[in-house]
Design a protein around this motif. Structure first.
Motif, PDB file in Angstrom:
ATOM      1  N   LEU A 131     -40.471  21.730  40.188  1.00  0.00           N
ATOM      2  CA  LEU A 131     -40.025  20.387  40.579  1.00  0.00           C
ATOM      3  C   LEU A 131     -38.579  20.400  41.082  1.00  0.00           C
ATOM      4  O   LEU A 131     -38.178  19.540  41.855  1.00  0.00           O
ATOM      5  CB  LEU A 131     -40.130  19.425  39.393  1.00  0.00           C
ATOM      6  N   ALA A 132     -37.830  21.405  40.632  1.00  0.00           N
ATOM      7  CA  ALA A 132     -36.399  21.385  40.928  1.00  0.00           C
ATOM      8  C   ALA A 132     -36.086  21.475  42.413  1.00  0.00           C
ATOM      9  O   ALA A 132     -35.013  21.098  42.846  1.00  0.00           O
ATOM     10  CB  ALA A 132     -35.703  22.527  40.189  1.00  0.00           C
ATOM     11  N   MET A 133     -37.037  22.012  43.192  1.00  0.00           N
ATOM     12  CA  MET A 133     -36.687  22.147  44.613  1.00  0.00           C
ATOM     13  C   MET A 133     -37.158  20.964  45.442  1.00  0.00           C
ATOM     14  O   MET A 133     -36.980  20.938  46.645  1.00  0.00           O
ATOM     15  CB  MET A 133     -37.290  23.445  45.153  1.00  0.00           C
ATOM     16  N   MET A 134     -37.754  19.982  44.799  1.00  0.00           N
ATOM     17  CA  MET A 134     -38.427  18.954  45.580  1.00  0.00           C
ATOM     18  C   MET A 134     -37.602  17.701  45.835  1.00  0.00           C
ATOM     19  O   MET A 134     -38.051  16.802  46.530  1.00  0.00           O
ATOM     20  CB  MET A 134     -39.738  18.574  44.895  1.00  0.00           C
ATOM     21  N   VAL A 135     -36.435  17.617  45.282  1.00  0.00           N
ATOM     22  CA  VAL A 135     -35.591  16.452  45.557  1.00  0.00           C
ATOM     23  C   VAL A 135     -34.621  16.807  46.683  1.00  0.00           C
ATOM     24  O   VAL A 135     -33.996  17.862  46.644  1.00  0.00           O
ATOM     25  CB  VAL A 135     -34.794  16.036  44.310  1.00  0.00           C
ATOM     26  N   PRO A 136     -34.504  15.959  47.700  1.00  0.00           N
ATOM     27  CA  PRO A 136     -33.557  16.258  48.784  1.00  0.00           C
ATOM     28  C   PRO A 136     -32.152  16.508  48.247  1.00  0.00           C
ATOM     29  O   PRO A 136     -31.701  15.848  47.309  1.00  0.00           O
ATOM     30  CB  PRO A 136     -33.599  14.987  49.634  1.00  0.00           C
ATOM     31  N   GLN A 137     -31.501  17.454  48.867  1.00  0.00           N
ATOM     32  CA  GLN A 137     -30.205  17.923  48.383  1.00  0.00           C
ATOM     33  C   GLN A 137     -29.155  16.818  48.331  1.00  0.00           C
ATOM     34  O   GLN A 137     -28.316  16.804  47.438  1.00  0.00           O
ATOM     35  CB  GLN A 137     -29.728  19.047  49.305  1.00  0.00           C
ATOM     36  N   VAL A 138     -29.193  15.904  49.284  1.00  0.00           N
ATOM     37  CA  VAL A 138     -28.175  14.839  49.293  1.00  0.00           C
ATOM     38  C   VAL A 138     -28.150  14.063  47.994  1.00  0.00           C
ATOM     39  O   VAL A 138     -27.102  13.607  47.563  1.00  0.00           O
ATOM     40  CB  VAL A 138     -28.374  13.833  50.448  1.00  0.00           C
ATOM     41  N   ALA A 139     -29.325  13.906  47.367  1.00  0.00           N
ATOM     42  CA  ALA A 139     -29.380  13.063  46.174  1.00  0.00           C
ATOM     43  C   ALA A 139     -28.679  13.708  44.990  1.00  0.00           C
ATOM     44  O   ALA A 139     -28.061  13.027  44.181  1.00  0.00           O
ATOM     45  CB  ALA A 139     -30.836  12.764  45.822  1.00  0.00           C
ATOM     46  N   THR A 140     -28.774  15.040  44.888  1.00  0.00           N
ATOM     47  CA  THR A 140     -28.189  15.690  43.717  1.00  0.00           C
ATOM     48  C   THR A 140     -26.769  16.168  43.970  1.00  0.00           C
ATOM     49  O   THR A 140     -26.112  16.686  43.086  1.00  0.00           O
ATOM     50  CB  THR A 140     -29.041  16.896  43.287  1.00  0.00           C
ATOM     51  N   MET A 141     -26.298  15.979  45.190  1.00  0.00           N
ATOM     52  CA  MET A 141     -25.009  16.554  45.542  1.00  0.00           C
ATOM     53  C   MET A 141     -23.843  15.933  44.786  1.00  0.00           C
ATOM     54  O   MET A 141     -22.925  16.636  44.364  1.00  0.00           O
ATOM     55  CB  MET A 141     -24.792  16.425  47.038  1.00  0.00           C
ATOM     56  N   ILE A 142     -23.875  14.622  44.633  1.00  0.00           N
ATOM     57  CA  ILE A 142     -22.753  13.948  43.971  1.00  0.00           C
ATOM     58  C   ILE A 142     -22.611  14.402  42.514  1.00  0.00           C
ATOM     59  O   ILE A 142     -21.533  14.838  42.107  1.00  0.00           O
ATOM     60  CB  ILE A 142     -22.908  12.411  44.054  1.00  0.00           C
ATOM     61  N   PRO A 143     -23.710  14.345  41.714  1.00  0.00           N
ATOM     62  CA  PRO A 143     -23.572  14.837  40.332  1.00  0.00           C
ATOM     63  C   PRO A 143     -23.159  16.308  40.272  1.00  0.00           C
ATOM     64  O   PRO A 143     -22.333  16.689  39.436  1.00  0.00           O
ATOM     65  CB  PRO A 143     -24.977  14.663  39.744  1.00  0.00           C
ATOM     66  N   LEU A 144     -23.697  17.105  41.187  1.00  0.00           N
ATOM     67  CA  LEU A 144     -23.359  18.519  41.211  1.00  0.00           C
ATOM     68  C   LEU A 144     -21.874  18.711  41.517  1.00  0.00           C
ATOM     69  O   LEU A 144     -21.192  19.534  40.906  1.00  0.00           O
ATOM     70  CB  LEU A 144     -24.213  19.201  42.287  1.00  0.00           C
TER      71      LEU A 144
END
Lengths: 276, 453, 297
Positions: free
Chosen positions: A116-129
């Protein structure tokens, strides 16, 4: 094994294959050819669609290195890409091996969840990361660069799927010989799966080399410039020098191709060669 | 043998990764620890020095384009250094898109600590950042600049109410550029295209196309600015004074869309699919004219074999609209001091004495960068009145600065890019046969949807 | 592949060492992916900008239902998925099979050529595809000269043809990439299997479907999932080739999400909500794929 007559007959039967492959190759190579010839022409000629090589390469190259720290960017990109590749291969192959060889219900479930970890578009997780990496003071560092890239479900999956072909007898035999589980991995699995490692290395190297969105967010000083960032610098102005741009693009594309060319024998002829 | 290659690779890489991790061990655990405790000695020392100008006098500056903004900024730094030997600043090349991405990421993370002290931002983008992240920038109202020396419209891009946030830099005044050789072939001169209306422009364009097979203008279909320039030249925006979408009942917009679509259908305007195609249509001589921000002259001048063939004049104006003018603005950018700036007084003094009030500075950057000032007194200097060989001896610099003084103000909106997309979509639909009223209603609805977060 | 036997011979200690093998990768994914995903999900329940985010429940998800552009982008993306992925994967297996022939010469050269497209920089690839399909481009002049088209056609300026250009570009760029996995997977098939098939009189087509495809099944499942994931998150081609145009006819979901964050007035809450819709779509398709394709358990 085969006689001369046989060879020529086989080759004759392969003629349609050759024709097909030559056509596919020409289609595949044409943009590369265009890129090279564009790097040897003036900007105006490039934008006019000239596709014959010209004599302007040195000038484009000089313009490029006088304006951009080409060698530093190449060095950075090589460093990041190799680092990512090695760590990624190590971490993911161990995991892929573990998921396949010791698989049980719970490990299979965990694997499905990891996918599941690869299925969210990168833009969405970028801020928390970004917040995490910034808090950890890893901005502008190689560790910050590679962290999100070294453990990918995709690579784990690739090693897991390929480990399926790894003969279980070898493991049994090794256990009887008294090797422990870690030794079995490094001494048995690792050398046998050369072709998988080589293919994984090509893909990971390419992804790391071309990574752009994440580096541009976390790299904020001149020292950390990578090749894709350098290319972005060339296309952002009011005036685009296409000749110089293509010269830079050429330098950005060649390393991946070289890596592929060097490793392709490994992954395409690995086991076949070994068996013979 | 092959085994050797891989094991060597691996060995080499282990060394590399050890070096990079600085002894923090397995990178997996480094990441884990970092996230949990919020502090990690591991790699902090590895690379962090000039990233956030905390050392008092060393300012960091984000800007893009080596031959334009960066060259201008470097000149500014040198000139300021001459008077202030202790001054130190570092330019970090950051494309405008990247600068915006970084700013957005920082703002949403609530952590501005990685921002540069001074950043350059596009005039068209700035309002959205000011609206979304008002805490990201420093108020420059007290910087000491005589604002009356800058065109009103240009200032308005970086203002909220009476507050100034930016120091205007390069000029985005729109010019019409025409290939005089092609015009001549069709029986026209540059004077026939000066201070005309778009209707007249279309008549000439149809004639030019019939006689020479060349278009009089090209424009980008999806990301193009032509239609917006036309609308802005009427002093009209796509929003009303309260910032609400104002397209359907907006006479100026309707008139512009109408004439723009007609020009596309009548082979006066060539719609192209990308910026590269746009440049190509100019360098290959497929089009005889350009209407765009004056920075397009940089691209023209690099097309050396067309030297002496181009001349500039005003853009056409929209007919039937009372407020129509022959002037508009497209592009351009301004300097901002971020809220992360460690020495605001120094940054302000630096910007004031270079970009803010210094004609010598503007004279110095003109020949090296071609960057044309917004600072009106600059137009009176000798350098600005020198004839340009490329443009048949026209004094284009002074002319452009003069144009920039006539540009009408309009209702700006943070939703600039949304409105551009909505309008270009509508134009595409109308060209493909949709009813104009329906298409414009849809554009307005889309824009309203975008605004209603 | 008798897994039952394997499962029974595993002793407890080996099971434990199995967990030890998984741990580093799993922990990293948990920290670098799942934690940010949870944060992103929380964000998707909020509206506002920067530090001024407010919880508004599922309002962002409701907003999606009214967003014509996003709904169009879903349609566009699935159009690419359905047409492009099967063509590309079949072509990739075919090429891998051809290039795996022992008797073929210049294999290294051919392989490298086929792989080149995905190593070619996006910048030059975008420029050249746009110029190839421009109105005065090479494709038009060939088609016009062969009298297939009466006059030059604006491929990137019309809805359907713009989508088809994107599909062609995707196939061009990613076929060689997928071939790499098949080539590597083919090494696990003993060449003698083919020799035996040949003796049994099976022709090329039969061995392809009868031997290659079944034995490559794990690799095929993997590439399928990757392609579904890659296509549903497609970004580069939409941005660089068509800019989503004409009139949003070719815009993809990820392109629109990116615009919502970095081009338009930033709205991360809404972008996160759309991202989770993409996530759900990929997850459903991937697991259908795993269930249908994975016969091991």
């Amino acid at each position: 094994m085969t006689e001369k007559k046989n060879v020529s007959m086989i080759q004759r039967r392969l003629i349609p294959t050759y024709i097909f492959l030559v056509i596919v190759s020409i289609i595949s190579v044409f943009p590369l050819y265009w890129m090279i010839s564009a790097a040897t022409n003036t900007s105006t000629d490039v934008s006019r669609g000239k596709i014959i090589p010209g004599g302007y390469f040195m000038q484009n190259f000089k313009n490029l290195i006088s304006q951009q720290p080409l060698w530093k960017a190449m060095g950075n990109s090589f460093f990041y890409a190799i680092l990512t590749t090695v760590v990624c291969l190590l971490v993911c192959s161990i995991a892929g091996y573990g998921f396949e060889i010791y698989h049980d219900k719970w490990k299979d479930k965990l694997f499905s969840i990891l996918l599941l970890a690869m299925m969210v578009p990168q833009v969405a997780t970028m801020i928390p990361l970004f917040q995490m990496v910034s808090k950890a003071k890893l901005l502008n560092t190689s560790v910050g660069f590679i962290l999100p890239m070294v453990s990918t479900p995709f690579m784990i999956m690739m090693f897991r799927q390929n480990a399926r072909a790894f003969p279980i007898d070898i493991i049994e035999a090794a256990r009887i010989d008294g090797l422990n589980e870690v030794q079995i991995f490094f001494q048995m699995f690792f050398p046998t799966m050369r072709s998988t490692y080589a293919a994984a290395a090509v893909i990971t190297f390419m992804n790391a080399w071309n990574a752009y969105l994440w580096p541009k967010v976390i790299m904020t000083d001149n020292k950390s410039l990578t090749m894709p960032m350098l290319i972005a610098n060339l296309i952002t102005g009011y005036v685009t020098d296409y000749g110089m741009l293509m010269c830079g693009v050429l330098f950005c594309s060649i390393p991946t191709m070289v890596v592929f060319f060097v490793l392709q024998k490994q992954f395409a002829e690995g086991i076949t060669g070994a068996v013979k | 043998m092959k085994k050797k290659v891989i094991s060597m690779l691996l060995a080499g890489a282990m060394v590399l990764s050890l070096a990079a991790c600085g002894g923090s061990g397995d990178s997996g655990s480094a990441g884990g620890a970092a996230a949990d405790s919020g502090s990690s000695g591991g790699a902090a020392a590895a690379a962090d020095s000039g990233s956030s100008g905390g050392s008092g006098t060393k300012l960091t500056i984000w800007t893009w384009d080596q031959s334009f903004n960066i060259a201008a900024m470097n000149t500014a730094i040198e000139m300021y250094k001459a008077d202030h030997p202790d001054f130190d600043a570092e330019v970090i090349e950051t494309p405008s898109e990247d600068c915006e991405t970084k700013l957005t990421t920082c703002a949403n993370s609530g952590d501005y600590s990685t921002m540069a002290d001074i950043v350059l931002m596009q005039d068209n983008s700035y309002q959205k950042f000011l609206a979304s992240y008002p805490d990201a920038f420093t108020d420059l109202s007290d910087i000491g600049i005589d604002w009356s020396q800058f065109p009103e419209l240009k200032q308005s891009y970086s203002m909220v109410g009476d507050q100034h946030f930016g120091v205007p830099f390069d000029n985005g005044a729109v010019i019409g550029c025409y290939r005089t050789d092609i015009l001549e072939e069709a029986g026209y001169t540059i004077d026939d295209l000066t201070d005309i209306t778009w209707t007249r422009f279309m008549e000439i364009g149809q004639d030019v196309y019939a006689k020479t097979g060349k278009y009089l203008l090209s424009s980008e279909a999806s990301g193009g600015d032509t239609l917006l320039m036309m609308i802005f030249s009427c002093g009209a925006g796509v929003v009303d004074a309260d910032g609400n979408p104002y397209i359907v009942d907006n006479e100026a917009v309707k008139a512009c869309v109408d004439i723009y679509v007609q020009m596309i259908k009548n082979n006066v305007v060539l719609l192209v699919n990308s910026w590269d195609d746009y440049i190509k249509s100019i360098t290959t001589g497929q089009t005889a004219g350009i209407v765009n921000g004056n920075w397009i002259t940089g691209t023209l001048m690099s097309t050396e074999d067309q030297a002496g063939k181009w001349e500039i004049t005003t853009m056409p104006r929209v007919d039937g609209v009372a407020t129509a003018t022959n002037y508009a603005n497209n592009g351009g950018s301004s300097w901002y001091i971020t809220s992360n700036c460690k020495d605001v007084a120094l940054a302000k003094d630096f910007l004031l004495n270079t970009f803010g009030n210094n004609t010598d500075f503007y004279d110095a950057i003109l020949p090296t960068t071609g960057a044309i000032a917004c600072y009106l007194p600059a137009a009176e200097t000798e350098a600005y009145n020198a004839p340009s060989e490329y443009f048949n001896g026209q004094p284009i610099f002074a002319t452009i600065v003069e144009y920039s003084g006539h540009i009408p103000a309009y209702n700006r909106t943070p939703y600039h890019y949304e409105s551009r997309t909505a309008l270009n979509t509508a134009v595409q639909q109308i060209v493909d046969g949709a009813d104009p009223a329906t298409a414009l209603q849809e554009a307005q609805d889309t824009l309203a949807f975008n605004m209603g977060q | 592949m008798n897994t039952k036997k394997k499962g029974m011979t595993l002793i407890e200690k080996q099971r434990m060492s199995g967990w030890f093998f998984l741990a580093p990768a799993s922990i990293m994914i948990a920290v670098m992916s799942f934690y940010p995903m949870i944060r992103a999900f929380i964000l998707s329940l909020q509206t506002g900008t920067g530090a001024n985010m407010k919880f508004t429940g599922f309002s962002n998800y409701q907003r999606i239902l009214a967003d014509k552009v996003f709904i169009q982008s879903i349609g566009n993306t699935f159009f690419y998925l359905i047409i492009q992925v099967p063509i590309m994967l079949v072509l990739a297996i075919l090429l891998a099979q051809l290039l795996n022939n022992q008797h073929l010469r210049f294999k290294g050269l051919f392989r490298t050529c086929v792989f080149l497209p995905c190593a070619t920089s996006l910048v030059s690839y975008a420029i050249i595809f746009r110029s190839l399909f421009a109105q005065d481009g090479l494709v038009n002049s060939i088609l016009v000269n062969l009298h297939i088209l009466p006059q030059a056609y604006n491929f990137l300026g019309n809805a359907l043809s713009a989508r088809i250009v994107i599909i062609i570009a995707l196939i061009w760029r990613w076929t060689g990439y997928n071939m790499v996995f098949y080539l590597s997977g083919l090494q696990n098939i003993e060449y003698s299997v083919y020799e035996a098939a040949k003796i049994d009189g099976a022709n090329g087509w039969k061995t392809f479907w009868g031997i290659t495809v079944p034995l490559l099944r794990p690799t095929i499942i993997m590439t399928f999932i990757m392609s579904i994931n890659g296509t549903l998150q497609l970004f580069d081609e939409s941005v660089n080739l068509t800019k989503g145009g004409p009139a949003n006819a070719s815009i993809t979901m990820s392109h629109y999400i990116y615009n919502t964050c970095f081009v338009n007035v930033p709205n991360f809450g809404y972008a996160s909500a759309m991202s989770f819709i993409v996530f759900i779509m990929v997850a459903i398709l991937a697991f259908i794929n795993l269930k249908v394709g994975d016969t091991r358990d």
